[in-house]
Design a protein around this motif. Sequence first.
Motif, short mmCIF file in Angstrom:
data_model
loop_
_atom_site.label_atom_id
_atom_site.label_comp_id
_atom_site.label_asym_id
_atom_site.label_seq_id
_atom_site.Cartn_x
_atom_site.Cartn_y
_atom_site.Cartn_z
N TYR A 1 0.84 -1.18 0.00
CA TYR A 1 0.00 0.00 0.00
C TYR A 1 0.88 1.24 0.00
O TYR A 1 1.16 1.82 1.02
CB TYR A 1 -0.95 -0.02 1.20
CG TYR A 1 -1.92 -1.15 1.10
CD1 TYR A 1 -2.98 -1.10 0.21
CD2 TYR A 1 -1.77 -2.28 1.88
CE1 TYR A 1 -3.87 -2.15 0.11
CE2 TYR A 1 -2.66 -3.33 1.79
CZ TYR A 1 -3.71 -3.26 0.90
OH TYR A 1 -4.58 -4.30 0.79
N CYS B 1 -1.08 3.64 -4.98
CA CYS B 1 -1.43 2.27 -5.36
C CYS B 1 -2.89 1.99 -5.07
O CYS B 1 -3.52 2.62 -4.25
CB CYS B 1 -0.57 1.26 -4.61
SG CYS B 1 1.09 1.19 -5.24
N SER B 2 -3.42 0.98 -5.73
CA SER B 2 -4.80 0.58 -5.54
C SER B 2 -4.95 -0.20 -4.25
O SER B 2 -4.04 -0.93 -3.84
CB SER B 2 -5.25 -0.26 -6.73
OG SER B 2 -5.19 0.52 -7.91
N THR B 3 -6.10 -0.07 -3.59
CA THR B 3 -6.33 -0.74 -2.32
C THR B 3 -7.75 -1.29 -2.25
O THR B 3 -8.63 -0.85 -2.97
CB THR B 3 -6.15 0.23 -1.13
OG1 THR B 3 -7.03 1.33 -1.29
CG2 THR B 3 -4.72 0.72 -1.02
N HIS C 1 -10.53 -1.89 0.81
CA HIS C 1 -10.89 -1.61 2.20
C HIS C 1 -12.24 -2.24 2.49
O HIS C 1 -13.04 -2.44 1.59
CB HIS C 1 -11.06 -0.10 2.44
CG HIS C 1 -9.82 0.68 2.29
ND1 HIS C 1 -9.38 1.14 1.08
CD2 HIS C 1 -8.93 1.11 3.21
CE1 HIS C 1 -8.26 1.82 1.26
NE2 HIS C 1 -7.97 1.82 2.54
N ASP D 1 -7.36 1.41 8.98
CA ASP D 1 -6.66 2.43 8.20
C ASP D 1 -6.96 3.78 8.82
O ASP D 1 -8.02 4.36 8.59
CB ASP D 1 -7.10 2.38 6.73
CG ASP D 1 -6.27 3.28 5.85
OD1 ASP D 1 -5.75 4.31 6.35
OD2 ASP D 1 -6.13 2.98 4.66
N LEU E 1 -8.05 -2.26 6.13
CA LEU E 1 -7.29 -2.94 5.09
C LEU E 1 -7.20 -4.39 5.56
O LEU E 1 -7.12 -4.65 6.76
CB LEU E 1 -5.90 -2.34 4.97
CG LEU E 1 -5.84 -0.89 4.52
CD1 LEU E 1 -4.45 -0.32 4.75
CD2 LEU E 1 -6.24 -0.77 3.07
N LYS F 1 -2.27 -10.29 -0.57
CA LYS F 1 -3.11 -9.10 -0.70
C LYS F 1 -4.34 -9.41 -1.55
O LYS F 1 -4.33 -10.31 -2.40
CB LYS F 1 -2.32 -7.95 -1.30
CG LYS F 1 -1.91 -8.19 -2.74
CD LYS F 1 -1.10 -7.05 -3.28
CE LYS F 1 -0.69 -7.38 -4.71
NZ LYS F 1 0.08 -6.34 -5.33
N SER G 1 -4.77 4.94 -9.72
CA SER G 1 -5.16 3.98 -8.68
C SER G 1 -6.66 3.77 -8.66
O SER G 1 -7.43 4.56 -9.20
CB SER G 1 -4.69 4.48 -7.31
OG SER G 1 -5.40 5.66 -6.95
N SER H 1 -9.58 2.60 -5.66
CA SER H 1 -9.84 2.28 -4.26
C SER H 1 -11.19 1.58 -4.18
O SER H 1 -12.20 2.11 -4.63
CB SER H 1 -9.87 3.57 -3.43
OG SER H 1 -10.07 3.26 -2.07
#
Length: 189
Positions: A15, A19-21, A23, A95, A107, A123, A148, A150
């Motif tokens: 992360y 960058c892409s995440t 949640h 987060d 996360l 991940k 990115s 999300s």
Amino acid sequence: MKKLSIAFFIILAVYVTGCSTVHSKYIVGEPIQDDLSEKFDGLWEFDRDICYMKYTKNGELRIAGVEWKETNFKLEEMTVILTKCGEKNFVNLLDLEISEKKDSDYLFAYYSFISENSIAVWKPKVDAFEKAINNGEIRGEIIKEKHSTSINITEHKESLCNFIKTKDMGELFDLENPTIYNKRDKKVR
């Protein structure tokens, strides 16, 4: 630049700003109630970083590391929540950057002990959770930016766990690129 630096030990150093995440508004699964101190307590190494872990209670795992900041060492600490969804294990990290702006947001990653002293952590695949939201399998929002994406899952934890249990883990998590953590000693006092 790493977000949460050493504190991101168990969730992976993936992360990074931009960058892409993925949640979740809720933790994935239910907190593990077993005493996991024998498995987790100690000094752990990954890549060239070292952290100490101490299992406390109710799925809570404290993690600490030292980082050099400008001209001083700085202690980084955090708590992650270890959970179980079916037979699978997950680690959940609040987060703080996002939770300050709205309700809690976690996360998460899938983990498994691959030997007595080694853990593999995988991940989530951003595209898999994006597809699940677009197909109406889970609720959430997709925020696309220039570099990115999300994924913010709003599905309640029981429904999210049920969704995960119906899928092959390789469909939802990057099983081909684990981060491996190796235990170096037995106890943290």
